[in-house]
Motif scaffolding. Structure first.
Motif, PDB file in Angstrom:
ATOM      1  N   THR A 105      13.368  70.574  10.452  1.00  0.00           N
ATOM      2  CA  THR A 105      12.243  69.754  10.002  1.00  0.00           C
ATOM      3  C   THR A 105      11.123  70.663   9.493  1.00  0.00           C
ATOM      4  O   THR A 105      11.176  71.886   9.632  1.00  0.00           O
ATOM      5  CB  THR A 105      11.701  68.875  11.140  1.00  0.00           C
ATOM      6  N   ASP A 106      10.090  70.037   8.917  1.00  0.00           N
ATOM      7  CA  ASP A 106       8.990  70.827   8.361  1.00  0.00           C
ATOM      8  C   ASP A 106       7.933  71.173   9.408  1.00  0.00           C
ATOM      9  O   ASP A 106       6.863  71.671   9.078  1.00  0.00           O
ATOM     10  CB  ASP A 106       8.349  70.095   7.178  1.00  0.00           C
ATOM     11  N   ARG A 107       8.231  70.940  10.676  1.00  0.00           N
ATOM     12  CA  ARG A 107       7.255  71.185  11.736  1.00  0.00           C
ATOM     13  C   ARG A 107       7.156  72.672  12.083  1.00  0.00           C
ATOM     14  O   ARG A 107       8.104  73.433  11.881  1.00  0.00           O
ATOM     15  CB  ARG A 107       7.637  70.374  12.978  1.00  0.00           C
ATOM     16  N   ILE A 108       5.998  73.047  12.619  1.00  0.00           N
ATOM     17  CA  ILE A 108       5.779  74.441  13.040  1.00  0.00           C
ATOM     18  C   ILE A 108       6.613  74.722  14.289  1.00  0.00           C
ATOM     19  O   ILE A 108       6.639  73.939  15.236  1.00  0.00           O
ATOM     20  CB  ILE A 108       4.289  74.701  13.333  1.00  0.00           C
ATOM     21  N   ILE A 115      10.691  76.581   9.113  1.00  0.00           N
ATOM     22  CA  ILE A 115      12.117  76.814   8.854  1.00  0.00           C
ATOM     23  C   ILE A 115      12.294  77.621   7.566  1.00  0.00           C
ATOM     24  O   ILE A 115      13.216  78.435   7.450  1.00  0.00           O
ATOM     25  CB  ILE A 115      12.903  75.480   8.800  1.00  0.00           C
ATOM     26  N   SER A 116      11.391  77.431   6.608  1.00  0.00           N
ATOM     27  CA  SER A 116      11.481  78.162   5.341  1.00  0.00           C
ATOM     28  C   SER A 116      11.241  79.654   5.537  1.00  0.00           C
ATOM     29  O   SER A 116      11.722  80.477   4.747  1.00  0.00           O
ATOM     30  CB  SER A 116      10.477  77.605   4.330  1.00  0.00           C
ATOM     31  N   GLU A 117      10.508  80.006   6.577  1.00  0.00           N
ATOM     32  CA  GLU A 117      10.257  81.419   6.876  1.00  0.00           C
ATOM     33  C   GLU A 117      11.336  82.002   7.786  1.00  0.00           C
ATOM     34  O   GLU A 117      11.773  83.147   7.601  1.00  0.00           O
ATOM     35  CB  GLU A 117       8.893  81.570   7.545  1.00  0.00           C
ATOM     36  N   LEU A 118      11.785  81.213   8.765  1.00  0.00           N
ATOM     37  CA  LEU A 118      12.746  81.714   9.749  1.00  0.00           C
ATOM     38  C   LEU A 118      14.163  81.787   9.210  1.00  0.00           C
ATOM     39  O   LEU A 118      14.863  82.787   9.421  1.00  0.00           O
ATOM     40  CB  LEU A 118      12.719  80.834  11.004  1.00  0.00           C
ATOM     41  N   PHE A 119      14.612  80.736   8.511  1.00  0.00           N
ATOM     42  CA  PHE A 119      16.039  80.671   8.205  1.00  0.00           C
ATOM     43  C   PHE A 119      16.534  81.771   7.269  1.00  0.00           C
ATOM     44  O   PHE A 119      17.647  82.287   7.481  1.00  0.00           O
ATOM     45  CB  PHE A 119      16.445  79.302   7.654  1.00  0.00           C
ATOM     46  N   ASP A 134      19.515  70.158  11.142  1.00  0.00           N
ATOM     47  CA  ASP A 134      19.156  68.853  11.705  1.00  0.00           C
ATOM     48  C   ASP A 134      17.851  68.410  11.045  1.00  0.00           C
ATOM     49  O   ASP A 134      16.790  69.008  11.286  1.00  0.00           O
ATOM     50  CB  ASP A 134      18.966  68.952  13.225  1.00  0.00           C
ATOM     51  N   CYS A 135      17.924  67.371  10.227  1.00  0.00           N
ATOM     52  CA  CYS A 135      16.778  66.952   9.415  1.00  0.00           C
ATOM     53  C   CYS A 135      16.290  65.567   9.822  1.00  0.00           C
ATOM     54  O   CYS A 135      17.025  64.785  10.438  1.00  0.00           O
ATOM     55  CB  CYS A 135      17.163  66.932   7.935  1.00  0.00           C
ATOM     56  N   SER A 136      15.040  65.270   9.440  1.00  0.00           N
ATOM     57  CA  SER A 136      14.501  63.933   9.704  1.00  0.00           C
ATOM     58  C   SER A 136      14.191  63.179   8.424  1.00  0.00           C
ATOM     59  O   SER A 136      13.981  61.966   8.465  1.00  0.00           O
ATOM     60  CB  SER A 136      13.224  64.033  10.562  1.00  0.00           C
ATOM     61  N   THR A 137      14.163  63.873   7.291  1.00  0.00           N
ATOM     62  CA  THR A 137      13.891  63.225   6.003  1.00  0.00           C
ATOM     63  C   THR A 137      14.795  63.808   4.928  1.00  0.00           C
ATOM     64  O   THR A 137      15.343  64.914   5.077  1.00  0.00           O
ATOM     65  CB  THR A 137      12.430  63.438   5.562  1.00  0.00           C
ATOM     66  N   THR A 154      21.575  64.024   9.489  1.00  0.00           N
ATOM     67  CA  THR A 154      20.493  63.036   9.612  1.00  0.00           C
ATOM     68  C   THR A 154      19.950  62.997  11.034  1.00  0.00           C
ATOM     69  O   THR A 154      19.203  62.086  11.404  1.00  0.00           O
ATOM     70  CB  THR A 154      21.014  61.633   9.231  1.00  0.00           C
ATOM     71  N   THR A 155      20.294  63.974  11.826  1.00  0.00           N
ATOM     72  CA  THR A 155      20.086  64.024  13.271  1.00  0.00           C
ATOM     73  C   THR A 155      18.710  63.583  13.759  1.00  0.00           C
ATOM     74  O   THR A 155      18.600  62.868  14.755  1.00  0.00           O
ATOM     75  CB  THR A 155      20.329  65.466  13.764  1.00  0.00           C
ATOM     76  N   LEU A 156      17.663  64.014  13.084  1.00  0.00           N
ATOM     77  CA  LEU A 156      16.314  63.831  13.620  1.00  0.00           C
ATOM     78  C   LEU A 156      15.538  62.694  12.960  1.00  0.00           C
ATOM     79  O   LEU A 156      14.362  62.493  13.273  1.00  0.00           O
ATOM     80  CB  LEU A 156      15.535  65.150  13.532  1.00  0.00           C
ATOM     81  N   SER A 157      16.189  61.930  12.104  1.00  0.00           N
ATOM     82  CA  SER A 157      15.530  60.742  11.550  1.00  0.00           C
ATOM     83  C   SER A 157      15.191  59.778  12.684  1.00  0.00           C
ATOM     84  O   SER A 157      16.043  59.446  13.508  1.00  0.00           O
ATOM     85  CB  SER A 157      16.447  60.048  10.543  1.00  0.00           C
TER      86      SER A 157
END
Length: 229
Positions: A105-108, A115-119, A134-137, A154-157
């Motif tokens: 997700t886009d959360r800190i 995730i864009s920095e870590l992955f 695992d995404c929510s959107t 779609t795990t976190l939707s």
């Protein structure tokens, strides 16, 4: 066909059963999760999703199926707890998990990163590892594709602040992901009946994960009790 594609093919159009129990749940025990996974395999499951190295090690003693591994680790008040940092990824990789799933997700995250920095760091370090986002959107799923994840879920939707109250299973999100994105989509979250599972496959998902409806008897009992209250 390389080994990574072969592993994803093993779960294609088949069922992955999530065998998890948190410390506060009655079935929390590697021993029980191992038997749960064995029961799922006898029922026809082609993959297992499991939480913690201890549970995964026990499950491997009983089934020879692809494992989607996670480590749920809570850091303070951080809402990201599914394989949240590199430490958990390192542990799962060392255990030899077939697919490592992590909150995308886009959360800190607990370490302050996104995730864009870590992955990208993880992708470079573990070039041979399959990773599931695992995404929510839909937007998070699209970014996960760009980042180099091997499959998206779609795990976190419905389980994040931004998606709270969304009807599950999220057929709309799954369908959009299938038609617009280029890597395998794994439906997960809120699939409670065989009919819902079939609908997900009719939409074209690569695979699907069912957990609570199969492996959480306390929740299953509560669902039945709602009908007699």
């Amino acid at each position: 066909m390389n080994n990574k594609n072969s592993m994803l093919e093993k779960i294609q159009s088949k069922l992955v059963v999530s065998c998890q129990a948190l410390p506060e749940e009655p079935l929390h025990s590697p021993f029980i999760m191992g038997r749960m996974a064995y029961a799922a395999s006898l029922g026809g499951a082609s993959g297992i999703r499991a939480n913690s190295v201890a549970d995964i090690q026990e499950i491997k003693q009983h089934v020879d199926l692809p494992i989607i591994g996670i480590i749920k680790q809570v850091y303070g008040n951080c809402p990201v707890f599914i394989t949240p940092t590199q430490k958990e990824v390192d542990e799962l990789y060392q255990e030899g998990v077939d697919i490592i799933a992590m909150d995308a997700t886009d959360r800190i995250r607990p370490d302050g990163s996104t995730i864009s920095e870590l992955f990208p760091v993880l992708r470079e370090k573990y070039k041979d590892q399959l990773f599931m986002a695992d995404c929510s959107t839909y937007e998070e799923a699209a970014r996960a594709v760009e980042l180099g994840f091997d499959c998206i879920g779609t795990t976190l939707s419905g389980y994040t602040e931004a998606t709270k109250g969304r009807a599950l299973p999220d057929f709309e999100m799954a369908e959009k992901m299938v038609h617009s994105l280029t890597i395998p989509v794994i439906a997960e979250g809120g699939i409670s009946t065989p009919e819902e599972l079939k609908k997900m496959y009719d939409l074209g998902v690569h695979s699907a994960v069912v957990g609570s409806a199969i492996t959480r008897p306390m929740e299953i009992t509560q669902r039945f009790m709602q009908s007699v209250k």
